[in-house]
Design an enzyme around this catalytic site. Sequence first.
Site, mmCIF file in Angstrom:
data_model
loop_
_atom_site.group_PDB
_atom_site.id
_atom_site.type_symbol
_atom_site.label_atom_id
_atom_site.label_comp_id
_atom_site.label_asym_id
_atom_site.label_seq_id
_atom_site.Cartn_x
_atom_site.Cartn_y
_atom_site.Cartn_z
ATOM 1 C CE LYS A 166 -13.256 66.333 -66.793
ATOM 2 N NZ LYS A 166 -14.017 66.989 -66.436
ATOM 3 N N PRO A 167 -9.779 61.276 -67.372
ATOM 4 C CG PRO A 167 -10.488 59.064 -66.353
ATOM 5 C CD PRO A 167 -10.433 60.790 -66.151
ATOM 6 C CG MET A 225 -17.619 75.337 -70.711
ATOM 7 S SD MET A 225 -16.293 76.516 -70.539
ATOM 8 C CE MET A 225 -16.959 77.922 -71.162
ATOM 9 C CE LYS A 266 -14.370 72.842 -74.961
ATOM 10 N NZ LYS A 266 -13.354 72.722 -74.282
ATOM 11 C CG ASP A 305 -11.359 71.566 -71.136
ATOM 12 O OD1 ASP A 305 -11.428 72.391 -71.610
ATOM 13 O OD2 ASP A 305 -12.880 70.782 -70.551
ATOM 14 C CD GLU A 353 -3.646 68.197 -82.270
ATOM 15 O OE1 GLU A 353 -3.801 68.861 -81.907
ATOM 16 O OE2 GLU A 353 -3.546 66.832 -82.279
ATOM 17 C CG ASP A 390 -11.043 69.359 -64.967
ATOM 18 O OD1 ASP A 390 -11.088 68.177 -63.805
ATOM 19 O OD2 ASP A 390 -11.589 69.663 -65.878
ATOM 20 N N GLY A 439 -19.303 65.919 -79.184
ATOM 21 C CA GLY A 439 -20.136 65.724 -77.856
ATOM 22 C C GLY A 439 -20.310 67.445 -77.242
ATOM 23 C CG ASN A 447 -10.672 67.358 -69.104
ATOM 24 O OD1 ASN A 447 -11.345 67.087 -70.698
ATOM 25 N ND2 ASN A 447 -10.158 68.426 -68.522
HETATM 26 N N1 LIG Z 1 -10.671 68.548 -80.148
HETATM 27 C C1 LIG Z 1 -11.741 67.335 -80.478
HETATM 28 N N2 LIG Z 1 -11.772 66.267 -81.237
HETATM 29 C C2 LIG Z 1 -12.089 65.944 -81.358
HETATM 30 N N3 LIG Z 1 -13.191 65.363 -80.387
HETATM 31 C C3 LIG Z 1 -13.387 66.796 -79.818
HETATM 32 C C4 LIG Z 1 -11.995 67.577 -79.225
HETATM 33 N N4 LIG Z 1 -12.673 67.951 -78.171
HETATM 34 C C5 LIG Z 1 -13.916 68.232 -77.534
HETATM 35 N N5 LIG Z 1 -14.545 66.473 -78.419
HETATM 36 C C6 LIG Z 1 -15.481 65.859 -77.503
HETATM 37 O O1 LIG Z 1 -16.243 66.561 -77.312
HETATM 38 C C7 LIG Z 1 -16.753 66.963 -75.959
HETATM 39 C C8 LIG Z 1 -16.856 67.468 -75.265
HETATM 40 O O2 LIG Z 1 -15.869 68.215 -75.220
HETATM 41 P P1 LIG Z 1 -15.544 69.486 -73.923
HETATM 42 O O3 LIG Z 1 -14.386 69.558 -73.909
HETATM 43 O O4 LIG Z 1 -16.365 70.677 -74.482
HETATM 44 O O5 LIG Z 1 -16.357 68.999 -72.803
HETATM 45 P P2 LIG Z 1 -16.055 67.975 -71.189
HETATM 46 O O6 LIG Z 1 -13.921 68.561 -70.962
HETATM 47 O O7 LIG Z 1 -16.732 67.081 -71.092
HETATM 48 O O8 LIG Z 1 -16.739 69.409 -70.860
HETATM 49 P P3 LIG Z 1 -16.546 70.885 -69.879
HETATM 50 O O9 LIG Z 1 -16.113 71.920 -71.006
HETATM 51 O O10 LIG Z 1 -17.290 70.847 -68.826
HETATM 52 O O11 LIG Z 1 -15.242 70.245 -69.046
HETATM 53 C C9 LIG Z 1 -15.100 65.277 -75.685
HETATM 54 O O12 LIG Z 1 -15.801 64.502 -74.282
HETATM 55 C C10 LIG Z 1 -14.687 64.636 -76.996
HETATM 56 O O13 LIG Z 1 -15.771 64.075 -77.171
#
Ligand SMILES: Nc1ncnc2c1ncn2[C@@H]1O[C@H](COP(=O)(O)OP(=O)(O)OP(=O)(O)O)[C@@H](O)[C@H]1O
Length: 467
Positions: free
Chosen positions: A200-201, A85, A103, A216, A153, A198, A81, A203
């Site tokens: 939210k669904p 950032m 990430k 996150d 993880e 933060d 995804g 996260n």
């Molecule tokens: N540990 C993980 N395992 C599996 N998929 C993940 C994991 N972390 C993130 N993802 C996937 O990557 C996507 C992007 O994650 P990211 O934390 O960068 O996005 P975000 O929370 O939408 O962005 P922001 O940092 O702007 O809040 C998530 O929506 C999820 O689908």
Amino acid sequence: MAAIAPVSTTDLLDLIKKSNLLPTARLLALPGPESLSVDPRQAAGALIQKNFLTKFQSTQLLAGRYKGFRIGPYVIQDLLGRGGMGAVYLGEHLELNRKVALKVLAPVRGEAQQLATERFLREARAAAALDHPNIVRVFDVARHNETPYLVMEFVDGETLQETLDRDGSVPPEVAAEYVSQAASGLQHAHERGFIHRDIKPANLIRDRFGVVKVLDMGLARSGSDEDKLTEVLDRGAVVGTADFISPEQAINCPNIDGRADIYSLGATLFTLLAGKTPFDGNTTQKLMQHQMKDVPPLAGLKPDLPTGLTEVVARMLAKKAADRYPTAAEVIAALVPWAGHSSHVVAGLSRTKIGQSADRQSVLGGWSSSGSSQRIRLVPLGTEPSDSGELDFSDTGKATIALSGAETARSRTPAPVSVPVRTVPADPLLVPVPVPRAGRGTMALVAGLAFAMLVAGVLIGWLAFGR
Ligand SMILES: Nc1ncnc2c1ncn2[C@@H]1O[C@H](COP(=O)(O)OP(=O)(O)OP(=O)(O)O)[C@@H](O)[C@H]1O
């Protein structure tokens, strides 16, 4: 230089060799062009079937892209995804075969890079301090060619936002269970002085076994002295997502506590049940409504919802923090009548003080507790005893949650969390940079702007929305 797509299978095999994505043993076992189709697309398909390539890798290679498959000791297998950032990839450790989520910070210039780096560090620190089945673990933070990346993880599943996008809404008992699990992770974080800020669904991510994990921790802030620095630096930024932000965060109150997360979790539960966020409008209008306007009654949107559950949501969404549930644990207790049978909630709670303390009565505050030190009885205040639930931490690995009344007890073994924890070293590779936070997508709204908009919008808001 523009990528040149392979026109022959020999070209494709050359790209695979240049890409560095296969360990030596696999590279030696790679079939030659004579045993593959002459069409590079068909050859790539065969290599996917033989587990030499993933679909993602094949797509990249067929487009002529062969760089960037290796990040430190990890091979990129898939794109999971993209966020504000950067991108999140599925990576596999070259030697250990362990799958992780990576990430990777998107390259930005100047101060923005420093801000993003600081947030990365913050996420790593916060997550490293937390060890809970309902919180996504961060194992490491490092740099690859100057680009910072987090090793997390890998959660094989989908975010609750993705569930909502697909299904519209979620049945009450399922929503209650998801939120209870998230509350269990939050209870653990709050007990250690971290506020997520933060929730939210998007996260909250659910794995294949039904375990919901908080993602996150990038905005999480602890009450530790070190983080007081970032607290000062953060002053001036309204942080959170407009659809789920608590009233106190919306006005950039400096003294928020775990109850801000409880509000955001309430807004999440509202959205899961109603299939829509509590308020409509643009960002400014949403911020104002979170502060001033009563949340529309869920019963009006979904008449079939149990009244008790809508009351729980309403209390989580109380404008004043003092009117909300004081702790995430009490949210779990309030949701027991609907989420009651989840061994995942029990497994998560067993990692909180509530699950560990011999003196649970004091931890539980207003709840009543009975039985041996291995069992606690959860009776949300103001409810009938038939609404109570019982959590049993007694037997080896067995967790039981039972509802009194018509429901019967069930016992299940909690899903094991199989990924070993590697905590981030106290002195990570990255150096924190003391610069103020600024906006980042949906996450940060610069205070000056927000305040200006708020002040300017107050009159319009009252006219537009009334009370
Ligand atoms: N540990 C993980 N395992 C599996 N998929 C993940 C994991 N972390 C993130 N993802 C996937 O990557 C996507 C992007 O994650 P990211 O934390 O960068 O996005 P975000 O929370 O939408 O962005 P922001 O940092 O702007 O809040 C998530 O929506 C999820 O689908």
